[in-house]
Design a protein around this motif. Structure first.
Motif: not given
Length: 314
Positions: A10-23
């Motif tokens: 999972v490539l986790a963007d620093p923005r929590a809302g964006t990362a949450a989509q992938a996670i």
């Protein structure tokens, strides 16, 4: 997740809302996965249209070493070149949101509000992917059972704030609180980081005429967010938050959208898409109830990944 030769990254963007989509997608797959935090350098501001790690800081770039995963899940414009760089090394890509190079994704997940044309590698959902699952809601039903004793109708109020500003205007929070208190038997509310202390205090004062539970950002105790989703008879969600609106879709309660006044075209398009699908109505229509079916969009994404064999071997 622990480091190692996991089949899923999972490539986790620093923005929590964006990362949450992938996670959220990775968690629902039920596969061990590795979360790779992304740190952006100056070049990430550019619309890099080719597979590259150039947008990453040197420290973040150092995490990209073989063995490569079978599947990469990413979200956001800036992570797309990184995901496509990994595809050149034999991985398959599931990418959330609009991004350059979308023809190279094995599966692209877009919201109906993005207005993108159909494509063989594209799945359209309402809202955005997230981490709220039916199983988590089932667990919250017991953990927050005390909320059931509040007078009905129990109104769940999820309040955000300006996307690019310091705190919500207290007058807006107070006006929304008074409106909700006017038709609620009780209110279960939670304020986000973007709400700010002054607006949260104004909301508390506005809710004082009715029984209520208000969780302020950073306050002691567990945030009853999932409990609110479970026990609310009616949901009121501020229109600034793609995440909260998307998460509310998993419930069966009527959803009413309360704009905060500074939402941009993308947020307004989201509101329109939810209303067109019969999943939400404007706050001015509250509290008139309406029937709607829960939407588990992440389950649809996971099904599409499996149907396309993106985790199977060649």
């Amino acid at each position: 997740m622990s480091a190692g030769p996991e089949r899923v990254w999972v490539l986790a963007d620093p923005r929590a809302g964006t990362a949450a989509q992938a996670i959220g997608i990775a968690e629902r797959l039920g596969e061990p996965f590795r979360t790779v935090p992304l740190e952006w350098g100056r070049l990430a501001r550019l619309p890099l249209p080719w597979p590259t790690l150039m947008g990453l800081t040197p420290e973040s770039r150092a995490a990209f070493v073989a063995p490569w995963p079978r599947l990469v899940i990413s979200a956001g414009r800036r992570s797309a070149p990184v995901a496509l760089w990994l595809k050149r090394r034999g991985t398959r890509i599931v990418h959330c949101m609009r991004a350059p190079g979308s023809g190279g994704f094995d599966l692209q997940v877009v919201g109906a509000h993005d207005g993108m044309p159909p494509a063989p590698n594209r799945i359209e959902i309402l809202g955005a992917a997230h981490r709220v699952t039916p199983a988590a809601l089932d667990a919250a039903r017991t953990r927050f059972e005390a909320l059931r004793d509040l007078p009905s109708p129990r109104v769940g109020l999820l309040l955000g704030g300006p996307v690019r500003a310091e705190g919500l205007d207290p007058a807006i929070a107070a006006a929304l609180g008074r409106k909700v208190a006017g038709f609620a038997g009780s209110v279960m509310a939670t304020a986000s980081r973007r709400t700010g202390a002054a607006a949260t205090a104004a909301l508390a004062e506005a809710l004082s005429p009715v029984p209520h539970r208000l969780h302020a950002w950073g306050s002691a105790g567990e945030n009853p967010y999932l409990g609110i989703l479970v026990w609310a008879d009616v949901m009121v969600v501020s229109g600034d938050s793609v995440s909260m609106l998307s998460e509310a879709l998993v419930t069966a309660a009527p959803i009413f959208i309360a704009p905060l006044g500074d939402e941009g075209p993308r947020h307004r398009a989201l509101h329109a898409s939810l209303q067109a699908a019969g999943q939400a109505r404007p706050i001015d229509d509250a509290p008139t109830p309406f029937a709607r079916q829960p939407r588990d969009e992440v389950a649809r994404i996971v099904a599409a990944i499996r149907e396309r064999g993106l985790l199977t071997h060649e």
